[in-house]
Design a protein around this motif. Structure first.
Motif, PDB file in Angstrom:
ATOM      1  N   GLN A 170       0.837  -1.064  -0.152  1.00  0.00           N
ATOM      2  CA  GLN A 170      -0.064  -0.067   0.111  1.00  0.00           C
ATOM      3  C   GLN A 170       0.836   1.227  -0.184  1.00  0.00           C
ATOM      4  N   THR A 171       0.495   2.270  -0.727  1.00  0.00           N
ATOM      5  CA  THR A 171       1.112   3.515  -0.765  1.00  0.00           C
ATOM      6  C   THR A 171       0.245   4.490   0.243  1.00  0.00           C
ATOM      7  N   ILE A 172       0.850   5.295   1.152  1.00  0.00           N
ATOM      8  CA  ILE A 172      -0.048   6.129   2.086  1.00  0.00           C
ATOM      9  C   ILE A 172       0.374   7.505   1.590  1.00  0.00           C
ATOM     10  N   PRO A 173      -0.717   8.387   1.042  1.00  0.00           N
ATOM     11  CA  PRO A 173      -0.127   9.719   0.497  1.00  0.00           C
ATOM     12  C   PRO A 173       0.407  10.452   1.723  1.00  0.00           C
ATOM     13  N   ALA A 174       1.208  11.732   1.418  1.00  0.00           N
ATOM     14  CA  ALA A 174       1.920  12.333   2.339  1.00  0.00           C
ATOM     15  C   ALA A 174       0.576  12.916   3.406  1.00  0.00           C
ATOM     16  N   ASP A 175      -0.545  13.607   2.828  1.00  0.00           N
ATOM     17  CA  ASP A 175      -1.279  13.886   3.854  1.00  0.00           C
ATOM     18  C   ASP A 175      -2.013  13.174   4.750  1.00  0.00           C
ATOM     19  N   GLN A 176      -2.001  11.634   4.440  1.00  0.00           N
ATOM     20  CA  GLN A 176      -2.449  10.971   5.404  1.00  0.00           C
ATOM     21  C   GLN A 176      -1.274  10.228   6.309  1.00  0.00           C
ATOM     22  N   ALA A 177      -0.117  10.137   5.955  1.00  0.00           N
ATOM     23  CA  ALA A 177       1.047   9.468   6.395  1.00  0.00           C
ATOM     24  C   ALA A 177       1.587  10.023   7.708  1.00  0.00           C
ATOM     25  N   PHE A 178       1.272  11.283   7.908  1.00  0.00           N
ATOM     26  CA  PHE A 178       2.079  11.991   9.110  1.00  0.00           C
ATOM     27  C   PHE A 178       0.562  12.833   9.955  1.00  0.00           C
ATOM     28  N   ARG A 179       1.292  12.953  11.084  1.00  0.00           N
ATOM     29  CA  ARG A 179       0.311  13.647  12.218  1.00  0.00           C
ATOM     30  C   ARG A 179      -0.217  14.883  11.588  1.00  0.00           C
ATOM     31  N   PRO A 180      -1.436  15.077  11.773  1.00  0.00           N
ATOM     32  CA  PRO A 180      -2.127  16.413  11.263  1.00  0.00           C
ATOM     33  C   PRO A 180      -1.419  17.576  12.178  1.00  0.00           C
ATOM     34  N   LEU A 181      -0.959  18.697  11.507  1.00  0.00           N
ATOM     35  CA  LEU A 181      -0.069  19.804  11.752  1.00  0.00           C
ATOM     36  C   LEU A 181      -0.686  20.286  13.228  1.00  0.00           C
TER      37      LEU A 181
END
Length: 402
Positions: A382-393
């Motif tokens: 699976q590829t996890i898009p950047a906006d889903q991969a990391f903790r929300p700002l």
């Protein structure tokens, strides 16, 4: 009239900060690679990270506009006090403008604080603690590659989807291990899972028999290793020897690298799920760079840590070249403004908290019959898009975020 004016100018320059008098002493930028040369993280970072930094300096040379780059290498011995001492000496005595790599989260947090104090840049390219872009964020820190939030969030979602919803943690007893557990536990509990127990083990432990059997006795569906490097390798090897994970509990790994899998062998590691920001065989760009690296590193393919040292150093050098500053705050501001040209991580931007955004990837370790070469180890799941991969700002608690 001329002599008094010259005398006044000399006095003003003498009072000015050194960085204002000479942003690039001898037209040179010095980057320190502060790493683990012989400890549990040496295979994932160490000499390979030093090589990656030198490759970044070499690739920067044709576009440097006359700037020279010097790479210094130091071994922090996985001790924060040693890392701090080296960082201070490098900045104060050697004129080092940025320090990269920084495996071992305890060392990274301590050194990042020194670089903030000195107004120089911490390129936390191999540091996994999410606190570097959370409560401990700084205007002089940039964090590349992955972090504990991204690792925990990705693997927890994958395990939950397979109904592997009760976990027991075996945790390395320092900052990395504890933040891995924290950041994996939150999505696990949010998805309806449970934690049945945890045991903390000192860094460098070689005998995992007792904690593995204790974890197996808990009845957990997943025995999750919150460690890395040699510790994780030893734990997986011993689990295979004792038959732990072959029936009943599934062995999971929150933070394993390609050298770990290579050391284990596919027979022991097959079927493991892991998340990573970089794999040498992912696409044409990663393959081309990795083969250059391997040609100079005894045929060994790079880890995500080593690739991120290259990417971080190159982006830093381009930013200080274009903005003519070694001032830490201004250099990081420039890095955040500058469009990323990163072919290894497909990075999109650097956020206000210093987090570099890029996709993450969930891989399954191949069985021996599926592999065609020594480093052909992963199958993309699976590829996890950047906006889903990391903790929300907004959720990290970084004081730089308004």
């Amino acid at each position: 009239m001329i002599r008094p004016a010259l005398a006044l100018l000399a006095a003003v320059l003498a009072l000015a900060p050194p960085a204002a008098r000479a942003q690039f002493p001898n037209d040179t930028v010095r980057i320190g690679v502060l790493t683990d040369m012989s400890g549990p993280f040496a295979d994932a970072t160490g000499p390979g990270s030093a090589l990656a930094a030198r490759m970044a300096a070499e690739d920067f040379a044709p576009e440097s506009n006359g700037l020279k780059v010097e790479i210094l290498v130091g071994d922090h011995l996985n001790k924060p006090d040693v890392g701090v001492a080296i960082a201070r000496a490098w900045v104060d005595q050697e004129g080092v403008a940025a320090i990269a790599d920084l495996p071992n989260s305890g060392v990274a947090l301590a050194v990042a604080n020194v670089m903030k104090e000195k107004n120089r840049v911490a390129l936390a390219s191999s540091s996994a603690t999410s606190d570097l872009t959370g409560k401990a964020c700084a205007p002089t820190t940039v964090q590349w590659e992955t972090d504990t939030w991204a690792q925990g969030n990705s693997i927890a979602r994958a395990m939950l989807s397979a109904r592997l919803d009760s976990w027991y943690f075996i945790t390395v007893d320092y900052a990395l291990g504890h933040t891995l557990v924290r950041d994996a536990t939150a999505p696990l509990l949010a998805g309806g899972g449970t934690v049945l127990g945890e045991v903390s083990i000192p860094l460098g432990t070689t005998d995992f028999s007792a904690p593995l059997l204790q974890a197996q006795a808990s009845g957990a569906k997943v025995i999750m290793l919150a460690n890395t490097g040699a510790d994780a390798v030893n734990a997986v090897k011993q689990a295979a020897e004792f038959g732990v994970g072959r029936s009943g509990a599934q062995i999971g790994a929150l933070f394993m690298k390609i050298p770990d899998i290579h050391a284990l062998g596919l027979q022991a590691a097959q079927g493991l799920l892991l998340t990573t920001a970089f794999y040498w065989d992912l696409n044409d760009d990663t393959r081309a760079w990795s083969r250059r690296f391997a040609a100079r590193f005894n045929g060994r393919m790079p880890t995500e840590d080593q690739a991120s040292v290259y990417a971080a150093a190159l982006h830093y050098l381009r930013s200080v070249r274009d903005n003519r500053t070694l001032d830490g705050v201004r250099a990081v501001e420039a890095m955040k403004r500058t469009k990323l040209q990163d072919r290894l991580f497909a990075s999109t931007e650097i956020r206000a908290d210093g987090r570099v955004l890029h996709p993450m990837f969930l891989f399954r370790v191949k069985a021996p019959s599926e592999s065609t070469s020594p480093y052909d180890a992963y199958q993309l799941v699976q590829t996890i898009p950047a906006d889903q991969a990391f903790r929300p700002l907004a959720e990290g608690g970084c004081p730089l975020v308004k």
